[in-house]
Design a protein around this motif. Structure first.
Motif, mmCIF file in Angstrom:
data_model
loop_
_atom_site.group_PDB
_atom_site.id
_atom_site.type_symbol
_atom_site.label_atom_id
_atom_site.label_comp_id
_atom_site.label_asym_id
_atom_site.label_seq_id
_atom_site.Cartn_x
_atom_site.Cartn_y
_atom_site.Cartn_z
ATOM 1 N N ASP A 69 34.456 15.945 -52.173
ATOM 2 C CA ASP A 69 35.014 16.208 -50.838
ATOM 3 C C ASP A 69 34.430 15.274 -49.779
ATOM 4 O O ASP A 69 34.110 15.696 -48.669
ATOM 5 N N GLY A 70 34.250 14.008 -50.117
ATOM 6 C CA GLY A 70 33.757 13.024 -49.164
ATOM 7 C C GLY A 70 32.261 13.023 -48.952
ATOM 8 O O GLY A 70 31.745 12.270 -48.135
ATOM 9 N N THR A 71 31.526 13.854 -49.685
ATOM 10 C CA THR A 71 30.072 13.945 -49.538
ATOM 11 C C THR A 71 29.406 13.514 -50.839
ATOM 12 O O THR A 71 29.817 13.942 -51.913
ATOM 13 N N VAL A 72 28.373 12.687 -50.730
ATOM 14 C CA VAL A 72 27.629 12.264 -51.915
ATOM 15 C C VAL A 72 26.767 13.430 -52.385
ATOM 16 O O VAL A 72 25.911 13.917 -51.661
ATOM 17 N N ASP A 117 26.154 19.377 -62.772
ATOM 18 C CA ASP A 117 27.124 20.074 -61.926
ATOM 19 C C ASP A 117 28.297 19.170 -61.559
ATOM 20 O O ASP A 117 28.509 18.838 -60.399
ATOM 21 N N VAL A 118 29.072 18.761 -62.562
ATOM 22 C CA VAL A 118 30.248 17.925 -62.337
ATOM 23 C C VAL A 118 31.469 18.838 -62.355
ATOM 24 O O VAL A 118 31.585 19.710 -63.214
ATOM 25 N N LYS A 119 32.387 18.639 -61.401
ATOM 26 C CA LYS A 119 33.580 19.481 -61.317
ATOM 27 C C LYS A 119 34.838 18.619 -61.316
ATOM 28 O O LYS A 119 34.788 17.436 -60.976
ATOM 29 N N GLU A 120 35.949 19.237 -61.683
ATOM 30 C CA GLU A 120 37.229 18.530 -61.663
ATOM 31 C C GLU A 120 37.564 18.106 -60.239
ATOM 32 O O GLU A 120 37.336 18.855 -59.293
ATOM 33 N N GLY A 121 38.097 16.899 -60.086
ATOM 34 C CA GLY A 121 38.449 16.385 -58.768
ATOM 35 C C GLY A 121 37.360 15.543 -58.137
ATOM 36 O O GLY A 121 37.589 14.902 -57.115
ATOM 37 N N ASP A 122 36.154 15.530 -58.728
ATOM 38 C CA ASP A 122 35.081 14.686 -58.205
ATOM 39 C C ASP A 122 35.411 13.219 -58.455
ATOM 40 O O ASP A 122 36.181 12.879 -59.356
ATOM 41 N N VAL A 123 34.813 12.348 -57.663
ATOM 42 C CA VAL A 123 34.965 10.906 -57.838
ATOM 43 C C VAL A 123 33.591 10.315 -58.110
ATOM 44 O O VAL A 123 32.623 10.633 -57.418
#
Length: 101
Positions: free
Chosen positions: A44-47, A81-87
Motif C-alpha cells: 500500500d505504498g509503504t516500505v 509476512d508476505v501478502k497477495e498484492g504486495d510489490v
C-alpha cells in the motif's frame, strides 16, 4: 552510494511450506530479478521490509535471474509476512564519485 531500481515483482499468491515458511508466487512486471539481490517489500505504498531475495525458482528449478513477463516463486531472507498484492522492488547500489559543484 546511489540506488538503481532493477526490477518490480507483484505477489499474486502465497504458499506455506513447513521447512521454508511463506513462499510468494510472483509475476515479474518489469526489469530483471536476481537471486541474492537487494529487495524491498512495498505494501500500500509503504516500505514494510528491506532485505535480500533468498530463493528464486521457476517451476521446480532454481533460477539465477528472470526477465519481465515470467512467473516465479520468491522467498525473502528473515521475513515471512508476505501478502497477495504486495510489490517487491529489486534494486542495486552503486558507488558514484562525488561531483564538485
Amino acid at each position: 552510494e546511489v540506488e538503481e531500481e532493477v526490477g518490480r515483482v507483484e505477489v499474486r499468491i502465497t504458499f506455506r511450506a513447513s521447512k521454508i515458511g511463506i513462499i510468494a508466487g510472483c509475476y515479474v512486471l518489469e526489469g530483471k530479478v536476481t537471486r541474492g539481490a537487494k529487495a524491498r517489500l512495498v505494501r500500500d505504498g509503504t516500505v514494510v521490509h528491506d532485505g535480500r531475495i533468498s530463493t528464486l525458482r521457476r517451476f521446480n528449478d532454481d533460477a539465477r535471474d528472470l526477465q519481465s513477463g515470467y512467473e516465479c516463486a520468491i522467498t525473502l531472507e528473515n521475513y515471512q509476512d508476505v501478502k497477495e498484492g504486495d510489490v517487491i522492488e529489486v534494486y542495486a547500489t552503486k558507488q558514484v564519485e562525488r561531483a564538485l559543484s
